[in-house]
Design an enzyme around this catalytic site. Sequence first.
Site, PDB file in Angstrom:
ATOM      1  N   SER A   1     -42.936 -38.378  38.510  1.00 17.11           N
ATOM      2  CA  SER A   1     -42.665 -37.924  37.144  1.00 17.11           C
ATOM      3  C   SER A   1     -43.898 -38.101  36.273  1.00 17.11           C
ATOM      4  O   SER A   1     -44.434 -39.207  36.151  1.00 17.11           O
ATOM      5  CB  SER A   1     -41.500 -38.709  36.548  1.00 17.11           C
ATOM      6  OG  SER A   1     -41.455 -38.469  35.148  1.00 17.11           O
TER       7      SER A   1
ATOM      8  N   HIS B   1     -37.041 -31.029  34.010  1.00 15.83           N
ATOM      9  CA  HIS B   1     -35.789 -31.711  33.657  1.00 15.83           C
ATOM     10  C   HIS B   1     -35.654 -31.655  32.141  1.00 15.83           C
ATOM     11  O   HIS B   1     -36.364 -32.359  31.427  1.00 15.83           O
ATOM     12  CB  HIS B   1     -35.892 -33.151  34.179  1.00 15.83           C
ATOM     13  CG  HIS B   1     -34.741 -34.030  33.827  1.00 15.83           C
ATOM     14  ND1 HIS B   1     -34.753 -35.397  34.016  1.00 15.83           N
ATOM     15  CD2 HIS B   1     -33.509 -33.746  33.292  1.00 15.83           C
ATOM     16  CE1 HIS B   1     -33.609 -35.918  33.622  1.00 15.83           C
ATOM     17  NE2 HIS B   1     -32.840 -34.942  33.161  1.00 15.83           N
TER      18      HIS B   1
ATOM     19  N   ASP C   1     -40.383 -34.337  32.499  1.00 16.32           N
ATOM     20  CA  ASP C   1     -39.288 -34.785  31.647  1.00 16.32           C
ATOM     21  C   ASP C   1     -39.467 -34.295  30.215  1.00 16.32           C
ATOM     22  O   ASP C   1     -40.262 -34.858  29.459  1.00 16.32           O
ATOM     23  CB  ASP C   1     -39.220 -36.321  31.665  1.00 16.32           C
ATOM     24  CG  ASP C   1     -38.719 -36.849  32.998  1.00 16.32           C
ATOM     25  OD1 ASP C   1     -37.626 -36.424  33.430  1.00 16.32           O
ATOM     26  OD2 ASP C   1     -39.428 -37.671  33.605  1.00 16.32           O
TER      27      ASP C   1
ATOM     28  N   GLY D   1     -41.344 -42.209  38.897  1.00 15.09           N
ATOM     29  CA  GLY D   1     -42.351 -42.243  37.834  1.00 15.09           C
ATOM     30  C   GLY D   1     -43.255 -43.443  37.996  1.00 15.09           C
ATOM     31  O   GLY D   1     -44.332 -43.369  38.585  1.00 15.09           O
TER      32      GLY D   1
ATOM     33  N   MET E   1     -38.024 -34.103  26.637  1.00 12.66           N
ATOM     34  CA  MET E   1     -37.034 -34.801  25.789  1.00 12.66           C
ATOM     35  C   MET E   1     -37.214 -34.378  24.338  1.00 12.66           C
ATOM     36  O   MET E   1     -38.355 -34.271  23.861  1.00 12.66           O
ATOM     37  CB  MET E   1     -37.230 -36.320  25.890  1.00 12.66           C
ATOM     38  CG  MET E   1     -37.184 -36.853  27.304  1.00 12.66           C
ATOM     39  SD  MET E   1     -37.248 -38.662  27.311  1.00 12.66           S
ATOM     40  CE  MET E   1     -37.489 -38.994  29.054  1.00 12.66           C
TER      41      MET E   1
ATOM     42  N   ASP F   1     -32.745 -39.604  40.035  1.00 10.22           N
ATOM     43  CA  ASP F   1     -33.807 -39.815  39.036  1.00 10.22           C
ATOM     44  C   ASP F   1     -33.538 -41.083  38.232  1.00 10.22           C
ATOM     45  O   ASP F   1     -32.517 -41.185  37.553  1.00 10.22           O
ATOM     46  CB  ASP F   1     -33.833 -38.583  38.115  1.00 10.22           C
ATOM     47  CG  ASP F   1     -34.929 -38.641  37.059  1.00 10.22           C
ATOM     48  OD1 ASP F   1     -35.753 -39.572  37.077  1.00 10.22           O
ATOM     49  OD2 ASP F   1     -34.946 -37.724  36.207  1.00 10.22           O
TER      50      ASP F   1
ATOM     51  N   HIS G   1     -42.333 -33.695  38.740  1.00 12.62           N
ATOM     52  CA  HIS G   1     -41.156 -33.769  37.866  1.00 12.62           C
ATOM     53  C   HIS G   1     -41.627 -33.875  36.413  1.00 12.62           C
ATOM     54  O   HIS G   1     -42.467 -34.708  36.074  1.00 12.62           O
ATOM     55  CB  HIS G   1     -40.324 -34.990  38.259  1.00 12.62           C
ATOM     56  CG  HIS G   1     -39.028 -35.123  37.539  1.00 12.62           C
ATOM     57  ND1 HIS G   1     -37.897 -34.406  37.873  1.00 12.62           N
ATOM     58  CD2 HIS G   1     -38.667 -35.899  36.479  1.00 12.62           C
ATOM     59  CE1 HIS G   1     -36.903 -34.743  37.070  1.00 12.62           C
ATOM     60  NE2 HIS G   1     -37.345 -35.640  36.197  1.00 12.62           N
TER      61      HIS G   1
ATOM     62  N   MET H   1     -28.404 -38.680  37.658  1.00 19.29           N
ATOM     63  CA  MET H   1     -29.206 -39.675  36.934  1.00 19.29           C
ATOM     64  C   MET H   1     -28.783 -41.080  37.374  1.00 19.29           C
ATOM     65  O   MET H   1     -27.595 -41.418  37.328  1.00 19.29           O
ATOM     66  CB  MET H   1     -29.003 -39.547  35.422  1.00 19.29           C
ATOM     67  CG  MET H   1     -29.624 -38.313  34.776  1.00 19.29           C
ATOM     68  SD  MET H   1     -31.375 -38.053  35.093  1.00 19.29           S
ATOM     69  CE  MET H   1     -32.103 -39.570  34.470  1.00 19.29           C
TER      70      MET H   1
ATOM     71  N   PHE I   1     -36.042 -42.798  28.972  1.00 16.59           N
ATOM     72  CA  PHE I   1     -37.245 -43.612  29.170  1.00 16.59           C
ATOM     73  C   PHE I   1     -37.530 -43.799  30.650  1.00 16.59           C
ATOM     74  O   PHE I   1     -36.598 -43.865  31.450  1.00 16.59           O
ATOM     75  CB  PHE I   1     -37.073 -44.994  28.518  1.00 16.59           C
ATOM     76  CG  PHE I   1     -36.738 -44.893  27.055  1.00 16.59           C
ATOM     77  CD1 PHE I   1     -37.751 -44.740  26.105  1.00 16.59           C
ATOM     78  CD2 PHE I   1     -35.415 -44.912  26.632  1.00 16.59           C
ATOM     79  CE1 PHE I   1     -37.440 -44.616  24.758  1.00 16.59           C
ATOM     80  CE2 PHE I   1     -35.095 -44.786  25.284  1.00 16.59           C
ATOM     81  CZ  PHE I   1     -36.109 -44.634  24.341  1.00 16.59           C
ATOM     82  N   GLY I   2     -38.808 -43.927  30.971  1.00 17.20           N
ATOM     83  CA  GLY I   2     -39.192 -44.301  32.321  1.00 17.20           C
ATOM     84  C   GLY I   2     -39.104 -45.814  32.454  1.00 17.20           C
ATOM     85  O   GLY I   2     -38.928 -46.534  31.466  1.00 17.20           O
TER      86      GLY I   2
ATOM     87  N   MET J   1     -34.033 -32.504  28.910  1.00 14.14           N
ATOM     88  CA  MET J   1     -33.130 -33.429  28.206  1.00 14.14           C
ATOM     89  C   MET J   1     -33.115 -33.013  26.741  1.00 14.14           C
ATOM     90  O   MET J   1     -33.697 -33.680  25.876  1.00 14.14           O
ATOM     91  CB  MET J   1     -33.622 -34.870  28.393  1.00 14.14           C
ATOM     92  CG  MET J   1     -33.313 -35.414  29.774  1.00 14.14           C
ATOM     93  SD  MET J   1     -34.344 -36.829  30.209  1.00 14.14           S
ATOM     94  CE  MET J   1     -35.783 -35.978  30.819  1.00 14.14           C
TER      95      MET J   1
ATOM     96  N   GLY K   1     -35.459 -45.282  38.208  1.00 20.51           N
ATOM     97  CA  GLY K   1     -35.501 -46.558  38.907  1.00 20.51           C
ATOM     98  C   GLY K   1     -35.667 -46.450  40.407  1.00 20.51           C
ATOM     99  O   GLY K   1     -35.272 -47.354  41.146  1.00 20.51           O
TER     100      GLY K   1
HETATM  101  C1  DX5 Z   1     -35.692 -40.715  32.561  1.00 17.90           C
HETATM  102  C2  DX5 Z   1     -36.441 -39.595  33.217  1.00 17.90           C
HETATM  103  C3  DX5 Z   1     -37.037 -39.981  34.529  1.00 17.90           C
HETATM  104  C4  DX5 Z   1     -38.127 -41.014  34.441  1.00 17.90           C
HETATM  105  C5  DX5 Z   1     -38.170 -41.762  35.744  1.00 17.90           C
HETATM  106  O1  DX5 Z   1     -35.065 -40.226  31.431  1.00 17.90           O
HETATM  107  O2  DX5 Z   1     -35.568 -38.502  33.457  1.00 17.90           O
HETATM  108  O3  DX5 Z   1     -37.501 -38.847  35.230  1.00 17.90           O
HETATM  109  O4  DX5 Z   1     -39.387 -40.453  34.192  1.00 17.90           O
HETATM  110  O5  DX5 Z   1     -39.030 -42.844  35.622  1.00 17.90           O
HETATM  111  P1  DX5 Z   1     -38.957 -44.098  36.603  1.00 17.90           P
HETATM  112  O6  DX5 Z   1     -39.117 -43.582  37.992  1.00 17.90           O
HETATM  113  O7  DX5 Z   1     -40.099 -44.939  36.151  1.00 17.90           O
HETATM  114  O8  DX5 Z   1     -37.621 -44.751  36.406  1.00 17.90           O
HETATM  115 ZN    ZN Z   2     -36.295 -36.880  34.863  1.00 18.40          ZN
END
Ligand code: DX5
Ligand code: ZN
Length: 224
Positions: free
Chosen positions: A11, A69, A38, A200, A40, A178, A36, A140, A146-147, A71, A180
């Site tokens: 990501s 993705h 994201d 990510g 937002m 997606d 990927h 999800m 957030f990552g 959001m 963690g």
């Molecule tokens: C969260 C995002 C994820 C995020 C994943 O809202 O959709 O794609 O970037 O990040 P990690 O892999 O660090 O959890």
């Molecule tokens: Zn994502």
Amino acid sequence: MAASVVRIAPSLLAADMGRLKEELATIEEGGADWLHLDVMDGVFVPNITFGAKVIETCRTLTTLPLDVHLMVVEPERHLEVFARAGANVLAIHVEAAPHLHRQLMRIKELGCAAGAVVNPATPVESVREVAAELDLLLVMSVNPGFGGQSFIPSSVDKIRRARAVLDAAGSRASLEVDGGITRETIAACWHAGADTFVAGNAVFSAKDPAAEIAALRALCAERA
Ligand code: DX5
Ligand code: ZN
């Protein structure tokens, strides 16, 4: 039915944007399957990231398929601009798309693979009626926004149920997870039936992102 491919989708959210070109080259040469992205909007989720312009830039910097993705609220207002920016996969949240079937059809019409995303609190059954139309189902495993969040353990069982929904519909959609995803969590998701793994922080915070991609992939293949 167990999945037979393993796709690792780093990501961009966790990448160093000041070194975008190098970061993308590192993961592409390092064996990533998809990138990927994201998006937002600060409304559907509490965070604001980037829009079509960044996707357009990524398109010029990598040949990896772009897995977008969304959001955002009212995703239908933005599908065309993201498709034009170079998205290969466009995934929208079922919570933001009351007319999900119509939007999936629109995504396909725009030449992209059509994905539906379910938040942790949303049942997989919410996509049952459109399962045959899906190119991708994204489960999800954190609340989006957030990552770097911790994987929600009950996601493993949810992936199993998502795989059953797809199989029952005879769908060949990719099943993506997606949030963690790390060396500690990926194998359980793979065994539950996921085939595509967003990572990510696991990849971009690693000393050697290429080695991390290989390690994540091996954890799936090893016990397949
Ligand atoms: C969260 C995002 C994820 C995020 C994943 O809202 O959709 O794609 O970037 O990040 P990690 O892999 O660090 O959890
Ligand atoms: Zn994502």
